[in-house]
Design an enzyme around this catalytic site. Structure first.
Site, PDB file in Angstrom:
ATOM      1  NE  ARG A  48      -3.107   0.380   3.158  1.00 46.58           N
ATOM      2  CZ  ARG A  48      -3.830   1.133   3.950  1.00 46.58           C
ATOM      3  NH1 ARG A  48      -4.791   1.880   3.462  1.00 46.58           N
ATOM      4  NH2 ARG A  48      -3.626   1.150   5.241  1.00 46.58           N
ATOM      5  CE  LYS A 147      -7.095 -20.130  10.675  1.00 45.33           C
ATOM      6  NZ  LYS A 147      -6.054 -19.391  11.349  1.00 45.33           N
ATOM      7  CG  HIS A 177      -0.175 -23.140   8.448  1.00 50.92           C
ATOM      8  ND1 HIS A 177      -1.097 -22.418   9.139  1.00 50.92           N
ATOM      9  CD2 HIS A 177       0.731 -23.556   9.358  1.00 50.92           C
ATOM     10  CE1 HIS A 177      -0.750 -22.383  10.417  1.00 50.92           C
ATOM     11  NE2 HIS A 177       0.352 -23.070  10.571  1.00 50.92           N
ATOM     12  CD  GLU A 215      -0.440 -20.989  18.782  1.00 48.12           C
ATOM     13  OE1 GLU A 215       0.396 -20.453  18.050  1.00 48.12           O
ATOM     14  OE2 GLU A 215      -1.641 -20.687  18.799  1.00 48.12           O
ATOM     15  CG  HIS A 239      -4.980 -24.762  11.873  1.00 40.32           C
ATOM     16  ND1 HIS A 239      -4.888 -24.568  10.522  1.00 40.32           N
ATOM     17  CD2 HIS A 239      -4.542 -23.611  12.438  1.00 40.32           C
ATOM     18  CE1 HIS A 239      -4.402 -23.353  10.289  1.00 40.32           C
ATOM     19  NE2 HIS A 239      -4.194 -22.758  11.441  1.00 40.32           N
ATOM     20  CE  LYS A 338      -3.135 -17.613  19.468  1.00 44.14           C
ATOM     21  NZ  LYS A 338      -2.191 -17.877  18.378  1.00 44.14           N
TER      22      LYS A 338
HETATM   23  C1  BG6 Z   1      -2.583 -19.716  12.590  1.00 46.97           C
HETATM   24  C2  BG6 Z   1      -3.335 -19.018  13.671  1.00 46.97           C
HETATM   25  O1  BG6 Z   1      -3.443 -20.180  11.582  1.00 46.97           O
HETATM   26  O2  BG6 Z   1      -1.871 -20.813  13.142  1.00 46.97           O
HETATM   27  C3  BG6 Z   1      -2.403 -18.551  14.758  1.00 46.97           C
HETATM   28  O3  BG6 Z   1      -4.037 -17.916  13.115  1.00 46.97           O
HETATM   29  C4  BG6 Z   1      -1.577 -19.697  15.266  1.00 46.97           C
HETATM   30  O4  BG6 Z   1      -3.113 -17.942  15.824  1.00 46.97           O
HETATM   31  C5  BG6 Z   1      -0.919 -20.436  14.124  1.00 46.97           C
HETATM   32  O5  BG6 Z   1      -0.575 -19.158  16.130  1.00 46.97           O
HETATM   33  C6  BG6 Z   1      -0.250 -21.695  14.624  1.00 46.97           C
HETATM   34  O6  BG6 Z   1       0.500 -22.267  13.592  1.00 46.97           O
HETATM   35  P1  BG6 Z   1       1.703 -23.227  13.912  1.00 46.97           P
HETATM   36  O7  BG6 Z   1       2.120 -23.756  12.590  1.00 46.97           O
HETATM   37  O8  BG6 Z   1       2.748 -22.413  14.605  1.00 46.97           O
HETATM   38  O9  BG6 Z   1       1.150 -24.285  14.837  1.00 46.97           O
END
Ligand code: BG6
Length: 488
Positions: A48, A147, A177, A215, A239, A338
């Site tokens: 941007r 997502k 992912h 996490e 996920h 988290k």
């Molecule tokens: C993302 C979430 O899709 O995945 C995040 O939006 C999260 O909040 C992340 O921290 C976790 O990914 P990974 O690969 O570190 O487990």
């Protein structure tokens, strides 16, 4: 030997955003270094802010040095990568501002194009519309959607409708992912290339399955996004659901994209719908308060600039039932949070106990077999089994041992999830991407839980940062006579 994919232009919308600089560009650097990007391919970031190519190249170099593992930034590899970098200044919501991009893409109208929308979902429609308006969608164009695709079924349908006005379904790559993680693909390999598991993979031999994505990090500056989504929408609806699908699905008839996605969608459609009573009994919501992680004090969620009347969960747990022949009576327990004690993502398949116990084992418990699939921080698969403790004691004593299927230490570097997924988009292979019906089936299952939560049916429970979540998540699984798995 790597196979070089077709020459293509990869356009990253939101090219200077966190995801792009932290994950996408490093993944493309690895692909380029490993010989997977054909030489004339271009990586075009949109920004941007008015940015010159020199400024962009300097920014990418700085971020690569920050986010790549230290020994991966190699000057001569960088020189080859740097040649592929381009930037265009573009305001995503303003149609006229796409002209510079149109000119750049127009230099190679026949080239394959990957349009990666690394933006808020509210821009998906406007970007596709502008690409359509400027005639930038060719038969060789694909679009990648990050997502979250919506925050409920209705909003996800609206996004899908908008995008599908411009792109055919087979050109839409909805990314999750987690599907790009090597161990996640190993679930498919392990389940469908080993006879060993086939007869045991059902409710007769499996007691239950746990999926945990914990996490230790907090929100890392993403509060405004997170306030709108929370842990359930951020992690469970996508996920963790995808992991559940791969564990629970029937053998696909082949590895092609639709065969696998057909089986996953059947699992999603078999999820038992939640009644309001189920939501109260089988779900938990939590929010972290201040605590200590790795000997560092960390603030609570509400002390991080979030409004004091926030009702967003940073922890969610849920018991899921899959109503089909294979999984009758086998609960799946999912949890994510988290600021938990440590970062780990793991699937535990717990088998039933032996039908009759002949070993005294000195009062120590004989553990049921478990298959523990660890996605991170390390990738590993372990089969926990009971064996005899060595020695001459009169009574036979048992101990739990792990058959370790770990990737050997000297194995080549495991690619990051985004490397695999970006390469698959370039190769036009949609196997590891979500089809529209999958995303919508997952929302259809999630909606009743989220609307009960929004109506206040399940209160937010506090948990200390650095803990394993609220005690009600332990109580939820204990009510079923089970407990969360802890590696001893
Ligand atoms: C993302 C979430 O899709 O995945 C995040 O939006 C999260 O909040 C992340 O921290 C976790 O990914 P990974 O690969 O570190 O487990």
């Amino acid at each position: 030997m790597s196979e070089t994919a077709n020459v293509c232009d990869i356009i990253i919308f939101g090219g200077h955003g966190d995801l792009s600089l932290r994950k996408l560009i490093p993944a493309l650097y690895h692909l380029c270094s490993d010989g997977y990007l054909a030489a004339p391919s271009r990586i075009i970031a949109t920004s941007r802010e008015e940015t010159s190519r020199e400024e962009h190249v300097a920014l990418v170099r700085e971020k690569l040095q920050l986010f790549l593992k230290s020994d991966c930034f190699i000057e001569e590899k960088w020189e080859a990568f740097e040649k592929k970098l381009e930037v265009v200044t573009l305001d995503l919501g303003i149609d006229e501002s796409y002209e510079a991009l149109a000119n750049m893409l127009g230099e190679f109208p026949e080239r394959e194009r990957v349009n990666y929308l690394s933006t808020a979902p509210s821009f998906f429609g406007p970007i596709c519309k502008a690409l359509g308006h400027w005639g930038l969608i060719t038969p060789q164009s694909r679009v990648v959607l990050e997502k979250p695709i919506g925050r409920d079924l209705v909003s996800s349908q609206a996004i899908n409708d908008e995008v599908s006005r411009y792109f055919e379904e087979q050109a839409i790559f909805r990314i999750d992912h987690y599907l790009g993680k090597d161990t996640v693909q190993n679930i498919i390999a392990m389940r469908f290339s080993n006879m060993l598991f086939m007869p045991l993979w059902n409710g007769q031999d499996i007691d239950h399955i746990q999926i945990t994505a914990a996490e230790s990090v907090g929100l890392e500056g993403r509060h405004s996004y997170y306030e709108d989504y929370g842990a359930f929408r951020d992690m469970i609806q996508n996920h963790l659901m995808q992991l559940l699908c791969l564990v629970a699905m029937e053998p696909p008839c082949s590895l092609d994209a639709d065969s696998i996605r057909d089986e996953k969608v059947k699992v999603l459609r078999s999820l038992r719908p939640f009644t309001p009573d189920d939501v109260r009994e089988k779900t938990v919501r939590g929010r972290y308060k201040a605590g200590v992680i790795d000997a560092q004090k960390v603030p609570g969620y509400l002390e991080e600039g979030v409004s004091s009347d926030s009702n967003t969960e940073t922890f969610a747990a849920v018991r899921v039932d899959v109503d089909n022949w294979r999984w009758k009576g086998v609960p799946f327990y999912l949890r994510t949070g988290k600021r938990m004690s440590k970062r780990y993502t793991e699937i535990v398949v717990q088998f039933k106990e032996v039908p009759y116990q002949i070993f005294a084992n000195k009062g120590r418990c004989i553990s049921p077999n478990r298959l523990v699939i660890m996605l991170q921080p390390e990738e590993s698969i372990k089969l926990k089994i009971m064996t005899k403790t060595p020695g001459l004691s009169e009574q036979m004593h048992l101990q739990e041992m792990a058959l370790d299927l770990n990737i050997p230490e000297n194995a080549p570097r495991t690619p990051e999830a985004y490397e695999r997924l970006l390469l698959d988009v370039i190769r036009n292979n949609a196997t590891l991407f979500m089809r529209r019906d999958e995303v919508e089936a997952a929302w259809k299952w999630a909606d009743p839980i989220l609307s009960e939560w929004e109506a206040g049916a399940v209160p937010l429970k506090n948990y200390a940062a650095g803990s394993d979540g609220p005690s009600s998540s332990i109580a939820m699984i204990e009510r079923d006579g089970r407990s969360w798995y802890e590696e001893l």
